[in-house]
Structure formats: structure tokens, C-alpha cells
Design a protein around this motif. Structure first.
Motif, PDB file in Angstrom:
ATOM      1  N   LEU A  11       6.086  -5.238 -12.543  1.00 55.06           N
ATOM      2  CA  LEU A  11       5.302  -4.497 -11.554  1.00 55.06           C
ATOM      3  C   LEU A  11       3.860  -4.291 -12.014  1.00 55.06           C
ATOM      4  CD1 LEU A  11       5.165  -2.773  -8.938  1.00 55.06           C
ATOM      5  CD2 LEU A  11       5.913  -0.822 -10.318  1.00 55.06           C
ATOM      6  N   THR A  12       2.921  -4.422 -11.066  1.00 58.01           N
ATOM      7  CA  THR A  12       1.532  -4.025 -11.280  1.00 58.01           C
ATOM      8  C   THR A  12       1.213  -2.876 -10.332  1.00 58.01           C
ATOM      9  OG1 THR A  12       0.826  -6.239 -11.956  1.00 58.01           O
ATOM     10  CG2 THR A  12      -0.886  -4.747 -11.151  1.00 58.01           C
ATOM     11  N   VAL A  13       0.630  -1.809 -10.875  1.00 53.65           N
ATOM     12  CA  VAL A  13       0.215  -0.656 -10.076  1.00 53.65           C
ATOM     13  C   VAL A  13      -1.286  -0.486 -10.247  1.00 53.65           C
ATOM     14  CG1 VAL A  13       0.481   1.808  -9.640  1.00 53.65           C
ATOM     15  CG2 VAL A  13       2.448   0.454 -10.422  1.00 53.65           C
ATOM     16  N   THR A  14      -2.001  -0.463  -9.131  1.00 54.53           N
ATOM     17  CA  THR A  14      -3.457  -0.361  -9.168  1.00 54.53           C
ATOM     18  C   THR A  14      -3.914   0.858  -8.385  1.00 54.53           C
ATOM     19  OG1 THR A  14      -3.657  -2.776  -9.303  1.00 54.53           O
ATOM     20  CG2 THR A  14      -5.623  -1.535  -8.645  1.00 54.53           C
ATOM     21  N   ASP A  15      -4.599   1.773  -9.065  1.00 59.30           N
ATOM     22  CA  ASP A  15      -5.213   2.903  -8.378  1.00 59.30           C
ATOM     23  C   ASP A  15      -6.521   2.449  -7.749  1.00 59.30           C
ATOM     24  OD1 ASP A  15      -3.215   4.670  -9.143  1.00 59.30           O
ATOM     25  OD2 ASP A  15      -4.232   5.221 -11.000  1.00 59.30           O
ATOM     26  N   ILE A  16      -6.720   2.821  -6.483  1.00 57.66           N
ATOM     27  CA  ILE A  16      -7.914   2.432  -5.735  1.00 57.66           C
ATOM     28  C   ILE A  16      -8.788   3.670  -5.530  1.00 57.66           C
ATOM     29  CG2 ILE A  16      -8.788   1.396  -3.612  1.00 57.66           C
ATOM     30  CD1 ILE A  16      -7.117  -0.505  -5.342  1.00 57.66           C
ATOM     31  N   GLY A  17     -10.061   3.575  -5.926  1.00 62.23           N
ATOM     32  CA  GLY A  17     -10.970   4.706  -5.800  1.00 62.23           C
ATOM     33  C   GLY A  17     -10.924   5.588  -7.026  1.00 62.23           C
ATOM     34  N   ASN A  18     -11.603   6.713  -6.959  1.00 58.01           N
ATOM     35  CA  ASN A  18     -11.617   7.626  -8.097  1.00 58.01           C
ATOM     36  C   ASN A  18     -11.563   9.078  -7.634  1.00 58.01           C
ATOM     37  OD1 ASN A  18     -11.580   8.089 -10.869  1.00 58.01           O
ATOM     38  ND2 ASN A  18     -13.779   8.427 -10.949  1.00 58.01           N
ATOM     39  N   HIS A  19     -10.762   9.342  -6.602  1.00 58.21           N
ATOM     40  CA  HIS A  19     -10.539  10.710  -6.174  1.00 58.21           C
ATOM     41  C   HIS A  19      -9.618  11.373  -7.194  1.00 58.21           C
ATOM     42  CE1 HIS A  19     -12.347  10.038  -2.205  1.00 58.21           C
ATOM     43  NE2 HIS A  19     -11.795   8.835  -2.293  1.00 58.21           N
ATOM     44  N   PRO A  20      -9.976  12.513  -7.729  1.00 61.94           N
ATOM     45  CA  PRO A  20      -9.185  13.099  -8.810  1.00 61.94           C
ATOM     46  C   PRO A  20      -7.859  13.675  -8.329  1.00 61.94           C
ATOM     47  CG  PRO A  20     -10.977  14.567  -8.206  1.00 61.94           C
ATOM     48  CD  PRO A  20     -11.191  13.295  -7.441  1.00 61.94           C
ATOM     49  N   THR A  21      -6.924  13.761  -9.248  1.00 62.32           N
ATOM     50  CA  THR A  21      -5.663  14.431  -8.973  1.00 62.32           C
ATOM     51  C   THR A  21      -5.923  15.891  -8.607  1.00 62.32           C
ATOM     52  OG1 THR A  21      -5.403  15.079 -11.281  1.00 62.32           O
ATOM     53  CG2 THR A  21      -4.444  12.986 -10.635  1.00 62.32           C
TER      54      THR A  21
ATOM     55  N   GLN B 185       0.838  -1.190   0.000  1.00 64.25           N
ATOM     56  CA  GLN B 185       0.000   0.000   0.000  1.00 64.25           C
ATOM     57  C   GLN B 185       0.880   1.249   0.000  1.00 64.25           C
ATOM     58  OE1 GLN B 185      -3.240  -0.547  -0.247  1.00 64.25           O
ATOM     59  NE2 GLN B 185      -2.976  -2.766   0.038  1.00 64.25           N
ATOM     60  N   MET B 186       0.659   2.117  -0.992  1.00 68.13           N
ATOM     61  CA  MET B 186       1.448   3.344  -1.060  1.00 68.13           C
ATOM     62  C   MET B 186       1.253   4.207   0.183  1.00 68.13           C
ATOM     63  SD  MET B 186       3.676   5.093  -2.774  1.00 68.13           S
ATOM     64  CE  MET B 186       3.643   4.570  -4.504  1.00 68.13           C
ATOM     65  N   GLU B 187       0.067   4.199   0.772  1.00 70.94           N
ATOM     66  CA  GLU B 187      -0.191   5.053   1.937  1.00 70.94           C
ATOM     67  C   GLU B 187       0.655   4.632   3.145  1.00 70.94           C
ATOM     68  OE1 GLU B 187      -4.368   4.708   3.045  1.00 70.94           O
ATOM     69  OE2 GLU B 187      -4.400   2.836   1.904  1.00 70.94           O
TER      70      GLU B 187
ATOM     71  N   ARG C 128       1.021  18.825  -9.596  1.00 71.69           N
ATOM     72  CA  ARG C 128       1.066  17.653 -10.471  1.00 71.69           C
ATOM     73  C   ARG C 128       1.900  16.552  -9.816  1.00 71.69           C
ATOM     74  NH1 ARG C 128       3.029  18.949 -16.258  1.00 71.69           N
ATOM     75  NH2 ARG C 128       4.408  20.435 -15.209  1.00 71.69           N
ATOM     76  N   VAL C 129       1.498  15.315 -10.045  1.00 75.42           N
ATOM     77  CA  VAL C 129       2.145  14.221  -9.340  1.00 75.42           C
ATOM     78  C   VAL C 129       2.307  13.015 -10.251  1.00 75.42           C
ATOM     79  CG1 VAL C 129      -0.049  13.340  -8.429  1.00 75.42           C
ATOM     80  CG2 VAL C 129       2.087  12.785  -7.251  1.00 75.42           C
ATOM     81  N   SER C 130       3.435  12.322 -10.103  1.00 76.16           N
ATOM     82  CA  SER C 130       3.655  11.011 -10.706  1.00 76.16           C
ATOM     83  C   SER C 130       3.737   9.989  -9.582  1.00 76.16           C
ATOM     84  CB  SER C 130       4.954  10.985 -11.515  1.00 76.16           C
ATOM     85  OG  SER C 130       4.893  11.860 -12.609  1.00 76.16           O
ATOM     86  N   GLU C 131       3.056   8.888  -9.747  1.00 79.22           N
ATOM     87  CA  GLU C 131       3.163   7.838  -8.737  1.00 79.22           C
ATOM     88  C   GLU C 131       4.584   7.262  -8.736  1.00 79.22           C
ATOM     89  OE1 GLU C 131      -0.094   5.204  -9.595  1.00 79.22           O
ATOM     90  OE2 GLU C 131      -1.533   6.851  -9.502  1.00 79.22           O
ATOM     91  N   PHE C 132       5.129   7.048  -9.933  1.00 76.88           N
ATOM     92  CA  PHE C 132       6.497   6.544 -10.077  1.00 76.88           C
ATOM     93  C   PHE C 132       7.197   7.388 -11.150  1.00 76.88           C
ATOM     94  CE2 PHE C 132       3.784   3.202  -8.607  1.00 76.88           C
ATOM     95  CZ  PHE C 132       4.484   2.652  -7.553  1.00 76.88           C
ATOM     96  N   TYR C 133       8.398   7.838 -10.838  1.00 79.70           N
ATOM     97  CA  TYR C 133       9.109   8.776 -11.709  1.00 79.70           C
ATOM     98  C   TYR C 133      10.528   8.243 -11.869  1.00 79.70           C
ATOM     99  CZ  TYR C 133      10.631  13.527 -13.262  1.00 79.70           C
ATOM    100  OH  TYR C 133      11.117  14.612 -13.954  1.00 79.70           O
TER     101      TYR C 133
ATOM    102  N   VAL D 162      -2.391   2.197  -4.959  1.00 79.46           N
ATOM    103  CA  VAL D 162      -2.324   3.628  -4.664  1.00 79.46           C
ATOM    104  C   VAL D 162      -3.740   4.144  -4.426  1.00 79.46           C
ATOM    105  CG1 VAL D 162      -1.600   5.900  -5.469  1.00 79.46           C
ATOM    106  CG2 VAL D 162      -0.278   3.866  -6.123  1.00 79.46           C
ATOM    107  N   ASN D 163      -4.049   4.474  -3.190  1.00 81.00           N
ATOM    108  CA  ASN D 163      -5.326   5.123  -2.898  1.00 81.00           C
ATOM    109  C   ASN D 163      -5.346   6.466  -3.616  1.00 81.00           C
ATOM    110  OD1 ASN D 163      -7.462   6.623  -1.676  1.00 81.00           O
ATOM    111  ND2 ASN D 163      -7.359   5.296   0.127  1.00 81.00           N
ATOM    112  N   THR D 164      -6.353   6.702  -4.440  1.00 83.17           N
ATOM    113  CA  THR D 164      -6.351   7.917  -5.248  1.00 83.17           C
ATOM    114  C   THR D 164      -6.486   9.193  -4.419  1.00 83.17           C
ATOM    115  OG1 THR D 164      -8.714   7.555  -5.694  1.00 83.17           O
ATOM    116  CG2 THR D 164      -7.138   6.828  -7.373  1.00 83.17           C
TER     117      THR D 164
END
Length: 456
Positions: free
Chosen positions: A120-130, A51-53, A104-109, A93-95
Motif C-alpha cells: 500500500l501507498t498512502v499519500t497525504d494531499i495538502g498541508n492542513h494540520p490535524t 480518494q479517502m474523501e 486525534r486521528v489515525s488514517e489507518f488503524y 488523503v486530503n489533509t
């Protein structure tokens, strides 16, 4: 350099770079962030779901510095000469985290050079906007190899209307895009990667990348009919009385029934320049790639060096291929939700496509639009096209505003086109077409000047 040799060359470079690398096993995102900033290692992450959080605490956020154009990264791969083996690893990644930097943000840079990331698999969770846009993956380093990486993208606003509420100036709703993978470096290779997007934004795209190779990559978006949008009883479109930023054939800026829109932007896209230094984009190659249900499958245009699409496919897109100065070999697509092809004025294109389906349930106005000078276009058919719609290839015709299906087509002076049409579909040459040669097995309407028609 032969683009097909790139994987072999990169493989040799990585072997040379990592002969003396140290193998390090890790099992936390804190360790990952630590070694991502170091150089000369092989990092093997224990399989599992992370979990990214758990990593992106308030202290980490506070101490994170942006790049030169104010982009923040959740985890930045700034080290050089590293291999990261993520086989069996999923990072969620909880959105809600997409707004913690208030920029502006990159999850991985990836800013380091000679970096290899695989599995690697990256999964965004939820739909909270950037907060103000961003990417799941930014690849800014040189000689980077991204292999077998899968992104499940969400977290944008507006979502559910494609670009109908705007994507630039004069938006009808605040725009917070979330794109997939942005390539900005030199000699970067993206192999066996997939993006599944439920966000408004591009999937794979190049901004300032040079000698970029996409191979065996897959981009999938989501489609929705305008009728379903118009049936809403709440939401952003309802709040603006179903207005749109584009005019329809009646000159009205409204969402128009009877069409299908992608909820995303392009599957594979090129821009003229990009990155922190605004570098001009160079050669791009896509081999055995597929786009499904995106606004444009492949939106490629030559800036400086050669652009090649080979053995690729676009299905269910609003536009399959939108091209300027591109060579297309042995590729295919449909006209189910929009035209197979637009070729535009500018650099000469050489296009070889197969139409694989014409089974459209909503309104589509043409099979292809070709404008400019001296393009060579061959369109053949694969499979049975007798039960679907019969739509024309239009010569001297340009795409509508933003390629929006319910907006009127345009026209531009067009000459020297060599079209070979083996689909059985009709061809229409408008009054601004001249000196074109049409080899066809379909009906022809010629309103132009000095055009040559050869019935096949």
C-alpha cells in the motif's frame, strides 16, 4: 528468540492462519472498510488511486467510534487473520480530513491480530494540520505484518521550524503533530516500508510494542537552516520575533543562526509505554534500516528487553543515534548536521559505528558525547575524512536540551567507558570522567581521574 528468525516464524504462522482463507477482490474504499472489520479473508484490491474523501462521508464520520483513549480511525482493521494485498494501490488523503473528528486521528488503524498488509501507498494531499495530532498508521494488534507500505506524510503545525517553537509544555505556537507509523502490539513486523515526512512528528515509533522488528525500512525527513528561518518576513517564527523554547550558548531563547534543523521528529523512536492500556515497551530490533534528515535517526532506550540496531545508517540528522542500553552492530552515520552519537547514563550500551562523512556546512560542536558507566563504544571511519571538520568525541558530556544543536552541552559523572576511536578525531575527557580506557589514533585531552590512554 533470535530476532533474525522472526520473519520465518511469522511466515509460517501466516501460512497456517490463511490456508482456508477466502480470496475477495474489491475496488472501493467502502468495500475495504467492510472487509477490514471481518475475519479470515484474503482481500485483493484492484490497482489504482483511491480518494479517502469518497469514503469518509459525514455519515461515516458521525458513526465512527473512538478507541479507549479517544483516537478515531478513518479505516480500522479490526478483523483477525486477514491478508490485504494492496499491490499497485495508492490511497490519497486530503489533509482537510485530519480535522473532521475534532480529536486525534489515525488514517489507518490495525487493531486486529494476525493481519498482513502489503503493497500500500498512502499519500497525504495538502498541508492542513490535524485537529489535535495523530498518525498515518497505528499498529495496535498482535502478530501484525506490515510489508512494502509507503507513507507520504503531511499535515501538521507548526511546520518549518522543527521543535524550536515547542513540542510539549510552554509552546510558542499551538502544536498539531502528524506522525507516521506507531507500533503498539506484540510480535509486530515492519518490513520494506518507507516514510517520507513533511510533517512535524515521528516517522516510525514504538509505544508499548513488544518484540517489534523493523527490517529494510527507510525514514526520510526534511532539513532547513536556521538562517533560512531568520530570513522569513512572515510566519509563526516571525510572529514571535524568532523566539525559541531553548536557550543558546549565550543564554538567549532565540533562533540562532548558523545551524541546521530537521523539520520532523525522530526517524525511529521508542517510548517507555503506550497503547490503549499503557503497556510497557519491550524488545525492539532494527536491521538494515536508514534514517535521513530527521531530528534523531535512532532514539532507542532499553525499557525491559533487549534492543538491537544492526546494519543501519543515519545521515543528515540533528543526532544520528541517541542510545540507552542498546546494542549497535555494524552501523554507520555522519556528523553533517549534528553529532553522530550520544550514549546516555543508565543501562549499558555496546556500540559499533562508522563515521562516513564530516562534511558539515553549518555549526556542529562534537562528533559524539558519551556519559554514564561501563559503555563500550567503537567508532571507526569509512571514506575520506580529511577535508571536513575535525570535531571531538567528548567523554562525560551529555546532550543539550532536547538535543538542540545551538543549546549548551551538559556533563555527568562518567566512568568505566571503553572507547576505541579509529576516526583520527580528538578525544576529550572532562573533569567528571574517571577510570575510562581510551584506545585512539587521535589526540587526547584528559582532565579526568585514573583514565588510561592507549595510542593506536
Amino acid at each position: 528468540m533470535n530476532k533474525r528468525q522472526i520473519p520465518l516464524i511469522f511466515g509460517f504462522l501466516f501460512i497456517c492462519n490463511f490456508i482456508h482463507a477466502t480470496d475477495i477482490k474489491i475496488n472501493s474504499l467502502n468495500e475495504l472498510a467492510k472487509y477490514a472489520a471481518e475475519s479470515g479473508n484474503t482481500i485483493i484490491m484492484a490497482p489504482g488511486v483511491y480518494q479517502m474523501e469518497d469514503y469518509l462521508t459525514a455519515d461515516v464520520v458521525r458513526n465512527t467510534k473512538p478507541d479507549e483513549i479517544r483516537r478515531y480511525a478513518m479505516i480500522k482493521f479490526s478483523g483477525n487473520n486477514n491478508i490485504f494485498d494492496f499491490t499497485g494501490v495508492t490511497i490519497e488523503v486530503n489533509t482537510k480530513l485530519l480535522s473532521v473528528f475534532k480529536s486525534r486521528v489515525s488514517e489507518f488503524y490495525v487493531s486486529g491480530n494476525n493481519v498482513h498488509i502489503k503493497g500500500l501507498t498512502v499519500t497525504d494531499i495538502g498541508n492542513h494540520p490535524t485537529f489535535s495530532g495523530g498518525h498515518s498508521f497505528t499498529v495496535a494488534g498482535d502478530d501484525v505484518r506490515i510489508e512494502k507500505v509507503t507513507l507520504y506524510v503531511s499535515g501538521s503545525s507548526p511546520y518549518g521550524y522543527g521543535d524550536l517553537l515547542g513540542k510539549g509544555d510552554a509552546n510558542l505556537a499551538t502544536l498539531k503533530k502528524h506522525s507516521g507509523m506507531c507500533i503498539e502490539g506484540l510480535n509486530d513486523t515492519i518490513i520494506d516500508c518507507a516514510i517520507y515526512s513533511k510533517a512535524f512528528g515521528h516517522l516510525f515509533f514504538v509505544q508499548g510494542g513488544r518484540n517489534v522488528l523493523f527490517e529494510n525500512c527507510y525514514a526520510e525527513g526534511v532539513i532547513r537552516t536556521t538562517d533560512k528561518m531568520l530570513a522569513e518576513t512572515s510566519g509563526l517564527a516571525y510572529d514571535v520575533n524568532f523566539a525559541a523554547v531553548y536557550k543558546n550558548y549565550e543564554g538567549k531563547k532565540i533562533i540562532t543562526p548558523g545551524y541546521t534543523k530537521s523539520m520532523n521528529e525522530c526517524g525511529f523512536r521508542m517510548y517507555g509505554k503506550g497503547g490503549v492500556k499503557g503497556i510497557t515497551t519491550g524488545a525492539v530490533t532494527a536491521i538494515n534500516c536508514k534514517a535521513k534528515n530527521t531530528r534523531i535517526g535512532f532514539a532507542f532506550g532499553k525499557v525491559t528487553d533487549d534492543i538491537l540496531i544492526k546494519d543501519s545508517e543515519a545521515v543528515g540528522c540533528e543526532v544520528g543515534y541517541y542510545l540507552t542500553g542498546v546494542k549497535v552492530e555494524n552501523s554507520r552515520g555522519d556528523m553533517v548536521n549534528g553529532p553522530l552519537l550520544y550514549v546516555t547514563k543508565g543501562e549499558v550500551s555496546d556500540v559499533e559505528l562508522a563515521l562516513i562523512s564530516n562534511d558539515s556546512k553549518t555549526t556542529v560542536h562534537l562528533l559524539a558525547g558519551i556519559a554514564g558507566e561501563n559503555h563500550k563504544v567503537t567508532i571507526k571511519k569509512e571514506g575520506d575524512l580529511t577535508k571536513g571538520k575535525v570535531l571531538p568525541i567528548k567523554i562525560g558530556t551529555t546532550s543539550p536540551t532536547a538535543n538542540n544543536g545551538f543549546s549548551p552541552l551538559g556533563k555527568a559523572p562518567t566512568s568505566g567507558i571503553l572507547l576505541t576511536n579509529l576516526t583520527g578525531m580528538p578525544v576529550e575527557l572532562n573533569a567528571v570522567s574517571s577510570s575510562c580506557k581510551i584506545i585512539t589514533n587521535g589526540e587526547v585531552t584528559d582532565k579526568g581521574i585514573n583514565n588510561e590512554i592507549v595510542k593506536n
